[in-house]
Design an enzyme around this catalytic site. Structure first.
Site, PDB file in Angstrom:
ATOM      1  CE  LYS A 201      -3.542   2.412   2.615  1.00 55.24           C
ATOM      2  NZ  LYS A 201      -4.536   2.335   3.696  1.00 55.24           N
ATOM      3  NE  ARG A 211      -5.802   9.690   3.438  1.00 52.52           N
ATOM      4  CZ  ARG A 211      -4.530   9.971   3.203  1.00 52.52           C
ATOM      5  NH1 ARG A 211      -4.131  11.227   3.114  1.00 52.52           N
ATOM      6  NH2 ARG A 211      -3.651   8.999   3.060  1.00 52.52           N
ATOM      7  CE  LYS A 224      -3.648   8.072   6.798  1.00 54.71           C
ATOM      8  NZ  LYS A 224      -4.828   7.191   6.694  1.00 54.71           N
ATOM      9  CD  GLU A 240       5.727  -3.933   3.529  1.00 56.08           C
ATOM     10  OE1 GLU A 240       5.086  -4.819   4.115  1.00 56.08           O
ATOM     11  OE2 GLU A 240       6.137  -2.908   4.107  1.00 56.08           O
ATOM     12  CE  LYS A 255      -6.106   1.879  -0.326  1.00 58.31           C
ATOM     13  NZ  LYS A 255      -6.340   2.000   1.075  1.00 58.31           N
ATOM     14  CB  SER A 281     -11.578   7.262  -3.244  1.00 58.74           C
ATOM     15  OG  SER A 281     -10.363   7.731  -2.688  1.00 58.74           O
ATOM     16  CE1 TYR A 320     -15.139   3.303  -2.353  1.00 60.92           C
ATOM     17  CE2 TYR A 320     -13.247   3.587  -3.814  1.00 60.92           C
ATOM     18  CZ  TYR A 320     -13.777   3.485  -2.539  1.00 60.92           C
ATOM     19  OH  TYR A 320     -12.939   3.559  -1.452  1.00 60.92           O
TER      20      TYR A 320
HETATM   21  C1  PBG Z   1      -7.325   3.476   5.699  1.00 62.96           C
HETATM   22  C2  PBG Z   1      -7.648   3.264   4.280  1.00 62.96           C
HETATM   23  C3  PBG Z   1      -7.488   4.199   3.237  1.00 62.96           C
HETATM   24  C4  PBG Z   1      -8.056   3.619   2.111  1.00 62.96           C
HETATM   25  C5  PBG Z   1      -8.520   2.345   2.467  1.00 62.96           C
HETATM   26  N1  PBG Z   1      -8.241   2.127   3.815  1.00 62.96           N
HETATM   27  C6  PBG Z   1      -6.974   5.595   3.240  1.00 62.96           C
HETATM   28  C7  PBG Z   1      -5.635   5.879   3.754  1.00 62.96           C
HETATM   29  O1  PBG Z   1      -4.784   5.015   3.911  1.00 62.96           O
HETATM   30  O2  PBG Z   1      -5.426   7.048   4.065  1.00 62.96           O
HETATM   31  C8  PBG Z   1      -8.166   4.308   0.780  1.00 62.96           C
HETATM   32  C9  PBG Z   1      -9.191   3.784  -0.144  1.00 62.96           C
HETATM   33  C10 PBG Z   1      -9.566   4.712  -1.245  1.00 62.96           C
HETATM   34  O3  PBG Z   1      -8.959   5.776  -1.464  1.00 62.96           O
HETATM   35  O4  PBG Z   1     -10.524   4.363  -1.946  1.00 62.96           O
HETATM   36  N2  PBG Z   1      -6.317   2.810   6.279  1.00 62.96           N
END
Ligand code: PBG
Length: 331
Positions: A201, A211, A224, A240, A255, A281, A320
């Site tokens: 990720k 968010r 992050k 990983e 992701k 998203s 989505y």
């Molecule tokens: C939280 C999480 C995130 C997403 C899924 N789980 C956001 C982040 O890490 O800040 C993002 C999913 C998306 O953008 O559709 N741990």
């Protein structure tokens, strides 16, 4: 092999619809789709997410209705994300451990509505529950601590499994959390609960609309980057993924999706395990915005991108667009 023109004309097999169908190498079906859904408090509530046209936060009754719709469309699994009310967010995200939190109530509502006809995937990370919007516990210097966070994530995972989650999906990127969760599930006599690890990720700019949807965006302090990966790295992603498989993940996730097709491909080639992509998203929002701006036909743009994940080696895609794509595929 020496294939030469004119004996070889690759256009021959492309000349008709039936022939293109017969030679198609990759096929997308509704069973390839996992539908992420946002949960909110109340009943009879549908609260549109401004940054994600066509996506809403639903109260648990609406979530159950979405789950029924998924079953009828042939979508095998849904992923849940809560928009925790402000008053229940805290520094340590303790609401994540509440057996009666929004997530657990949504799981039960789905189970009541659909029985075992659908898989329920739950996200393990603290960001929907913390006042600072980070995925873990934060020390005095603002650093997200690893081992203390893992201890809380284990309890969060057990809480979700107890409520009936089928797949635990840790999205936090702490070291060692897959092993800790797997051992805890064994101890809790839940050997068949799966783990889909958000293994690779990235610290991505494409998470903005998510968010907003879970209400962590405005709260987020800092970034992050001390736990999510550097978008420049690929070998590290394979490390990983290898670790998460060794630690007991049943499947792994990459992701975001499209910008990381090389990682999906390499992971599949290297480990031959089920690999899933999260089309996040921001990717969804870009397709919708592009179509609205006249870039191309929305459905065609959507399907081409979803197909790319299958071609790269994915077993499935969190998107989505799942209900829309399933409807088109079923038609
Ligand atoms: C939280 C999480 C995130 C997403 C899924 N789980 C956001 C982040 O890490 O800040 C993002 C999913 C998306 O953008 O559709 N741990």
């Amino acid at each position: 092999m020496n294939r030469n023109y004119p004996h070889t004309r690759l256009r021959r097999t492309r000349a008709s619809n039936w022939s293109r169908a017969m030679h198609r190498e990759t096929i997308l079906t509704p069973a390839d789709l996992i539908w992420p859904l946002f949960v909110t408090e109340g009943s009879g509530v549908e609260d549109p997410v401004a940054a994600l046209p066509g996506v809403s936060r639903w109260s648990t009754d609406g979530i159950a209705a979405c789950a029924k719709q998924a079953v009828s469309l042939g979508i095998p699994c849904i992923a849940l994300f809560p928009n925790t009310p402000a008053g229940k967010r805290s520094d340590n995200g303790a609401e994540a451990l509440n057996p009666d939190n929004l997530m657990c109530r949504a799981i039960k509502a789905i189970r009541d509505a659909c029985g075992e006809d659908i898989g329920i995937l739950t996200d393990v990370a603290l960001d929907p529950y913390t006042t600072h919007g980070q995925d873990g516990l934060v020390d005095a210097a603002g650093y997200v601590t690893n081992d203390d966070t893992v201890a809380v994530l284990v309890d969060q995972a057990l809480n979700q499994a107890e409520a009936g989650a089928d797949i635990i999906a840790p999205s936090d990127m702490m070291d060692g959390r897959v092993k800790a969760i797997r051992m805890a599930l064994e101890m809790a006599d839940r050997p068949n609960v799966q783990i889909m690890a958000y293994a690779a990720k990235y610290a991505s700019a494409f998470y903005g609309p998510f968010r907003e949807a879970v209400g962590s965006g405005d709260r987020l302090v800092g970034d992050k980057k001390t736990y999510q990966m550097d978008p420049a790295n690929a070998d590290e992603a394979l490390a990983e993924i290898a670790l998460d498989i060794e630690e007991g993940a049943d499947s792994v996730m990459v992701k975001p999706g499209l910008a990381y097709l090389d990682i999906i491909w390499r992971a599949k080639q290297a480990f031959n395990v089920p690999v899933f992509a999260y089309q996040v998203s921001g990717e969804y929002a870009l397709i919708e915005a592009g179509a609205a701006a006249g870039v191309g036909d929305r459905d065609a743009l959507m399907m081409e991108k979803l197909l790319a994940f299958k071609r790269a080696g994915c077993s499935g895609i969190l998107t989505y667009h799942a209900p829309l794509a399933a409807r088109l595929l079923g038609a």
